[in-house]
Design a protein around this motif. Structure first.
Motif, PDB file in Angstrom:
ATOM      1  N   VAL A   1       0.853  -1.186   0.000  1.00 17.81           N
ATOM      2  CA  VAL A   1       0.000   0.000   0.000  1.00 17.81           C
ATOM      3  C   VAL A   1       0.893   1.243   0.000  1.00 17.81           C
ATOM      4  N   LEU A   2       0.394   2.308  -0.588  1.00 13.78           N
ATOM      5  CA  LEU A   2       1.131   3.554  -0.719  1.00 13.78           C
ATOM      6  C   LEU A   2       0.521   4.621   0.182  1.00 13.78           C
ATOM      7  N   ALA A   3       1.364   5.301   0.944  1.00 12.68           N
ATOM      8  CA  ALA A   3       0.954   6.427   1.783  1.00 12.68           C
ATOM      9  C   ALA A   3       1.519   7.696   1.145  1.00 12.68           C
ATOM     10  N   PRO A   4       0.740   8.373   0.286  1.00 12.41           N
ATOM     11  CA  PRO A   4       1.283   9.471  -0.505  1.00 12.41           C
ATOM     12  C   PRO A   4       1.713  10.704   0.277  1.00 12.41           C
ATOM     13  N   ARG A   5       1.148  10.935   1.474  1.00  9.01           N
ATOM     14  CA  ARG A   5       1.546  12.117   2.250  1.00  9.01           C
ATOM     15  C   ARG A   5       2.801  11.874   3.080  1.00  9.01           C
ATOM     16  N   LEU A   6       3.182  10.634   3.253  1.00  9.15           N
ATOM     17  CA  LEU A   6       4.393  10.323   4.021  1.00  9.15           C
ATOM     18  C   LEU A   6       5.558  10.226   3.056  1.00  9.15           C
ATOM     19  N   LYS A   7       6.575  11.041   3.280  1.00 11.28           N
ATOM     20  CA  LYS A   7       7.693  11.126   2.335  1.00 11.28           C
ATOM     21  C   LYS A   7       9.013  10.610   2.889  1.00 11.28           C
ATOM     22  N   GLU A   8       9.225  10.730   4.195  1.00  5.08           N
ATOM     23  CA  GLU A   8      10.522  10.425   4.802  1.00  5.08           C
ATOM     24  C   GLU A   8      10.404   9.305   5.829  1.00  5.08           C
ATOM     25  N   LEU A   9      11.267   8.307   5.714  1.00  8.28           N
ATOM     26  CA  LEU A   9      11.287   7.227   6.704  1.00  8.28           C
ATOM     27  C   LEU A   9      11.532   7.765   8.109  1.00  8.28           C
ATOM     28  N   GLU A  10      12.405   8.771   8.226  1.00  6.93           N
ATOM     29  CA  GLU A  10      12.763   9.306   9.542  1.00  6.93           C
ATOM     30  C   GLU A  10      11.548   9.799  10.326  1.00  6.93           C
ATOM     31  N   GLU A  11      10.500  10.240   9.615  1.00  5.12           N
ATOM     32  CA  GLU A  11       9.283  10.709  10.282  1.00  5.12           C
ATOM     33  C   GLU A  11       8.659   9.617  11.151  1.00  5.12           C
ATOM     34  N   LEU A  12       8.895   8.361  10.778  1.00 11.30           N
ATOM     35  CA  LEU A  12       8.240   7.239  11.442  1.00 11.30           C
ATOM     36  C   LEU A  12       9.058   6.639  12.578  1.00 11.30           C
ATOM     37  N   HIS A  13      10.283   7.102  12.758  1.00  9.21           N
ATOM     38  CA  HIS A  13      11.137   6.552  13.808  1.00  9.21           C
ATOM     39  C   HIS A  13      10.459   6.683  15.170  1.00  9.21           C
ATOM     40  N   ASN A  14      10.475   5.602  15.931  1.00  5.36           N
ATOM     41  CA  ASN A  14       9.869   5.538  17.260  1.00  5.36           C
ATOM     42  C   ASN A  14       8.353   5.743  17.237  1.00  5.36           C
TER      43      ASN A  14
ATOM     44  N   VAL B   1       7.019  -2.077  16.253  1.00  2.34           N
ATOM     45  CA  VAL B   1       7.714  -0.826  16.537  1.00  2.34           C
ATOM     46  C   VAL B   1       8.606  -0.473  15.350  1.00  2.34           C
ATOM     47  N   ILE B   2       8.492   0.772  14.900  1.00  2.00           N
ATOM     48  CA  ILE B   2       9.270   1.251  13.756  1.00  2.00           C
ATOM     49  C   ILE B   2      10.565   1.878  14.273  1.00  2.00           C
ATOM     50  N   LYS B   3      11.683   1.328  13.832  1.00  2.00           N
ATOM     51  CA  LYS B   3      13.010   1.853  14.174  1.00  2.00           C
ATOM     52  C   LYS B   3      13.746   2.134  12.876  1.00  2.00           C
ATOM     53  N   VAL B   4      14.069   3.391  12.648  1.00  2.00           N
ATOM     54  CA  VAL B   4      14.789   3.784  11.441  1.00  2.00           C
ATOM     55  C   VAL B   4      16.244   3.978  11.834  1.00  2.00           C
ATOM     56  N   PRO B   5      17.147   3.133  11.335  1.00  2.00           N
ATOM     57  CA  PRO B   5      18.556   3.281  11.710  1.00  2.00           C
ATOM     58  C   PRO B   5      19.139   4.578  11.172  1.00  2.00           C
ATOM     59  N   THR B   6      20.028   5.154  11.957  1.00  2.00           N
ATOM     60  CA  THR B   6      20.740   6.349  11.530  1.00  2.00           C
ATOM     61  C   THR B   6      22.210   6.045  11.565  1.00  2.00           C
ATOM     62  N   SER B   7      22.950   6.687  10.702  1.00  2.00           N
ATOM     63  CA  SER B   7      24.392   6.494  10.642  1.00  2.00           C
ATOM     64  C   SER B   7      25.050   7.354  11.715  1.00  2.00           C
ATOM     65  N   SER B   8      26.021   6.784  12.398  1.00  2.00           N
ATOM     66  CA  SER B   8      26.756   7.569  13.398  1.00  2.00           C
ATOM     67  C   SER B   8      28.237   7.623  13.042  1.00  2.00           C
ATOM     68  N   ALA B   9      28.542   7.375  11.773  1.00  2.00           N
ATOM     69  CA  ALA B   9      29.940   7.408  11.350  1.00  2.00           C
ATOM     70  C   ALA B   9      30.470   8.835  11.426  1.00  2.00           C
ATOM     71  N   PRO B  10      31.686   9.009  11.922  1.00  2.00           N
ATOM     72  CA  PRO B  10      32.254  10.359  12.021  1.00  2.00           C
ATOM     73  C   PRO B  10      32.625  10.896  10.632  1.00  2.00           C
ATOM     74  N   ILE B  11      32.603  12.206  10.518  1.00  2.00           N
ATOM     75  CA  ILE B  11      32.989  12.863   9.266  1.00  2.00           C
ATOM     76  C   ILE B  11      34.487  12.972   9.215  1.00  2.00           C
TER      77      ILE B  11
END
Length: 183
Positions: free
Chosen positions: A130-143, A173-183
């Motif tokens: 199914v498509l949720a057209p108003r949701l654009k970013e995975l990060e919005e769903l974290h936690n 539970v929705i968990k969106v991984p984030t990168s923590s690699a240093p620049i």
């Protein structure tokens, strides 16, 4: 922004999820004692048209089921009016814009967590995306929590509140991984 920052993000894979990135959510039965047996997974990926939710689930009752994003990343049961409510700790439908109403997934003045309903086949399986057209970013769903309800969803608050989906039968539970690699 300094011109080298976008390059650093690109080189080290740091930053927001990109179109095609996918998160997998384990869906478990919602019971009065908390999360139960696994029913499978729902993958969520970004696309140019919104977020795509692809279920790979078994063990559900055949028919149409309400499908929503709920506020809290918690699938535990809670006591409400002296009765345990399965997955009640997930709270209500996610409504960051304070629309205050249940509606279709494409309506701007409805809960942002209102998703298209799921169709469960006669054998208890569901695999139709199914498509949720108003949701654009995975990060919005974290936690947040992903919820499947016992009944269908008419995408209205009438004649029953919240589309008439009723009891919560599966939660993840929705968990969106984030990168923590240093620049």
């Amino acid at each position: 922004m300094k011109p080298w920052i976008p390059l650093a993000f690109a080189l080290f894979g740091i930053g927001a999820a990109q179109a095609g990135d996918t998160v997998s959510v384990v869906m478990e039965q919602a019971t009065e004692t908390g999360p139960g047996a696994s029913l499978g997974t729902v993958s969520i990926r970004q696309s140019a048209y919104g977020l795509v939710f692809t279920p790979q689930l078994n063990g559900l009752e055949p028919g149409i089921h309400g499908f929503h994003i709920h506020v809290a990343a918690n699938c535990n049961a809670v006591e409400v009016d002296d009765k345990l409510t399965p997955a009640g700790a997930a709270g209500g439908h996610w409504d960051p814009n304070n629309a205050g109403r249940h509606g279709f997934p494409w309506e701007d003045d409805a809960h942002l967590g209102d998703l298209p309903a799921l169709y469960v086949a006669a054998d208890g399986s569901v695999s139709q995306p199914v498509l949720a057209p108003r949701l654009k970013e995975l990060e919005e769903l974290h936690n947040r929590a992903l919820m499947i309800h016992a009944g269908a969803d008419n995408h209205s608050d009438h004649p029953q509140p919240l589309g008439g989906g009723g009891a919560r039968v599966a939660c993840g539970v929705i968990k969106v991984p984030t990168s923590s690699a240093p620049i």
